[in-house]
Design an enzyme around this catalytic site. Structure first.
Site, PDB file in Angstrom:
ATOM      1  N   GLU A   1      51.917  52.178  47.566  1.00  0.00           N
ATOM      2  CA  GLU A   1      51.120  52.310  46.342  1.00  0.00           C
ATOM      3  C   GLU A   1      51.082  53.761  45.861  1.00  0.00           C
ATOM      4  O   GLU A   1      51.015  54.669  46.673  1.00  0.00           O
ATOM      5  CB  GLU A   1      49.700  51.801  46.613  1.00  0.00           C
ATOM      6  CG  GLU A   1      49.646  50.329  46.940  1.00  0.00           C
ATOM      7  CD  GLU A   1      48.235  49.844  47.282  1.00  0.00           C
ATOM      8  OE1 GLU A   1      47.281  50.648  47.192  1.00  0.00           O
ATOM      9  OE2 GLU A   1      48.099  48.667  47.636  1.00  0.00           O
TER      10      GLU A   1
ATOM     11  N   ARG B   1      46.282  44.852  53.241  1.00  0.00           N
ATOM     12  CA  ARG B   1      46.960  46.124  53.022  1.00  0.00           C
ATOM     13  C   ARG B   1      48.449  45.839  52.824  1.00  0.00           C
ATOM     14  O   ARG B   1      49.000  44.922  53.434  1.00  0.00           O
ATOM     15  CB  ARG B   1      46.755  47.076  54.194  1.00  0.00           C
ATOM     16  CG  ARG B   1      45.378  47.701  54.266  1.00  0.00           C
ATOM     17  CD  ARG B   1      45.178  48.708  53.129  1.00  0.00           C
ATOM     18  NE  ARG B   1      43.875  49.342  53.163  1.00  0.00           N
ATOM     19  CZ  ARG B   1      42.809  48.910  52.502  1.00  0.00           C
ATOM     20  NH1 ARG B   1      42.898  47.818  51.758  1.00  0.00           N
ATOM     21  NH2 ARG B   1      41.662  49.569  52.573  1.00  0.00           N
TER      22      ARG B   1
ATOM     23  N   HIS C   1      45.788  46.701  43.129  1.00  0.00           N
ATOM     24  CA  HIS C   1      44.774  46.945  44.171  1.00  0.00           C
ATOM     25  C   HIS C   1      43.371  46.984  43.557  1.00  0.00           C
ATOM     26  O   HIS C   1      42.653  47.975  43.626  1.00  0.00           O
ATOM     27  CB  HIS C   1      45.069  48.251  44.911  1.00  0.00           C
ATOM     28  CG  HIS C   1      44.429  48.307  46.275  1.00  0.00           C
ATOM     29  ND1 HIS C   1      44.926  49.064  47.305  1.00  0.00           N
ATOM     30  CD2 HIS C   1      43.320  47.695  46.778  1.00  0.00           C
ATOM     31  CE1 HIS C   1      44.171  48.921  48.384  1.00  0.00           C
ATOM     32  NE2 HIS C   1      43.184  48.088  48.080  1.00  0.00           N
TER      33      HIS C   1
END
Length: 329
Positions: free
Chosen positions: A264, A235, A282
């Site tokens: 993000e 993460r 991602h």
């Protein structure tokens, strides 16, 4: 199964959305303008018994509190930092997620990012496309991946899969985790700082919790050093992004391969021009095969719940989360 009202928090795979719509009574929160979502929830809350979300948004305390009849939360992904687990426990809400099926793709990408960063594959691609090979000659020498010491932060399913792949390249493996793992011959370090001092490539593969937020800080980055490579497939907030950017700009860190970011979809623009940084949006689990498997696992869990059968991948009651959220895999 139309009697089960399902709230879809964010846009997900089209196959999963279509199947949820076909099998259940689907409410699409993400289609409602943010300014009207509270009204949307108030209107539809009596019928909503399930929530489906993803790492982009799932079930925080505010959402849970607006759904008095909520019984189950399904997270489309293995990371559950967007689910308020303590609130779910308080309310007796079941939580399921999609482990195992995401392992191979995420581990594949981790190795790919490490190789791409060391061999400067993305920059070499740009060099070739720009005609520089013809105009300026051969691309500069890079650094090999094979044989490099690989440190893994979080030796869970994904961490173990990364280790297995790296061993195929002749890489010595070391790791840091909540505790030393049995049945492995990998070198164990009790602190991430020790791990960083003793590896060339550091792969971040642990879950995001209060304890692991910014676990990769300035001190750890300095320990990895100007020849070190940081790969993050966990993460974004596991890494202090400002410190990471500063270290890369100053040459205090050799290279980075990043699948995840702290805010993000916003990525620090200072990274865009760096040849020693590989950036992807991602995509750790974003293959056709794995996305289908994840979707089916969500659907099968909801079907099992409706039929009063054991859940396939519950969070509560699993070895990982039976007593508390582990700080590291």
């Amino acid at each position: 199964m139309a009697s089960l009202g399902v709230l879809l928090v964010v846009s997900v795979d089209s196959y999963l959305e279509a199947e949820l719509d076909r099998r259940f009574n689907l409410f699409r929160l993400w289609e409602s303008p943010p300014s009207r979502r509270r009204e949307f929830l108030q209107t539809n809350a009596p019928w909503i018994r399930a929530v489906v979300g993803s790492p982009n948004g799932c079930a925080d305390a505010e959402l849970i509190d607006q759904l008095p009849n909520l019984e189950i939360v399904a997270n489309f992904g293995v990371g559950i930092d967007k689910v308020d687990l303590p609130r779910c426990r308080e309310r007796g809400i079941r939580v399921v997620y999609t482990p195992d099926v995401v392992t191979d793709d995420t581990a594949d990408l981790g190795i790919g990012l490490a190789i791409a960063a060391l061999r400067r594959i993305c920059d070499a691609d740009r060099y070739t496309r720009a005609g520089s090979w013809k105009d300026k000659g051969d691309y500069k020498l890079t650094s090999k991946f094979s044989g490099k010491a690989v440190g893994i932060l979080g030796l869970g399913r994904i961490g173990l899969a990364v280790a297995k792949r790296a061993q195929g390249f002749g890489c010595p493996i070391c790791y840091c985790s909540r505790s030393e793992k049995p049945n492995t011959n990998y070198k164990y370090y009790p602190s991430v700082l020790d791990l960083a001092y003793n590896c060339h490539v550091l792969v971040v593969a642990c879950p995001l919790t209060d304890e692991t937020h910014h676990i990769i800080n300035r001190e750890v980055i300095e320990a990895l050093g100007p020849k070190g490579v940081l790969v993050n497939i966990g993460r974004g907030s596991l890494v202090d992004e400002k410190e990471l950017v500063s270290a890369l700009l100053d040459g205090r860190l050799g290279a980075a391969g990043l699948d995840v970011f702290e805010h993000e979809p916003h990525v620090p623009e200072q990274l865009f021009g760096l040849e020693n940084v590989v950036l992807v949006p991602h995509i750790g689990t974003d293959t056709v095969e794995t996305t289908k498997a994840m979707s089916d696992l969500i659907l099968d869990n909801l079907a099992a719940y409706m039929l009063n059968k054991p859940l396939l991948t519950p969070v509560f009651g699993s070895a990982l989360f039976s007593t508390r959220i582990c700080a590291l895999f």
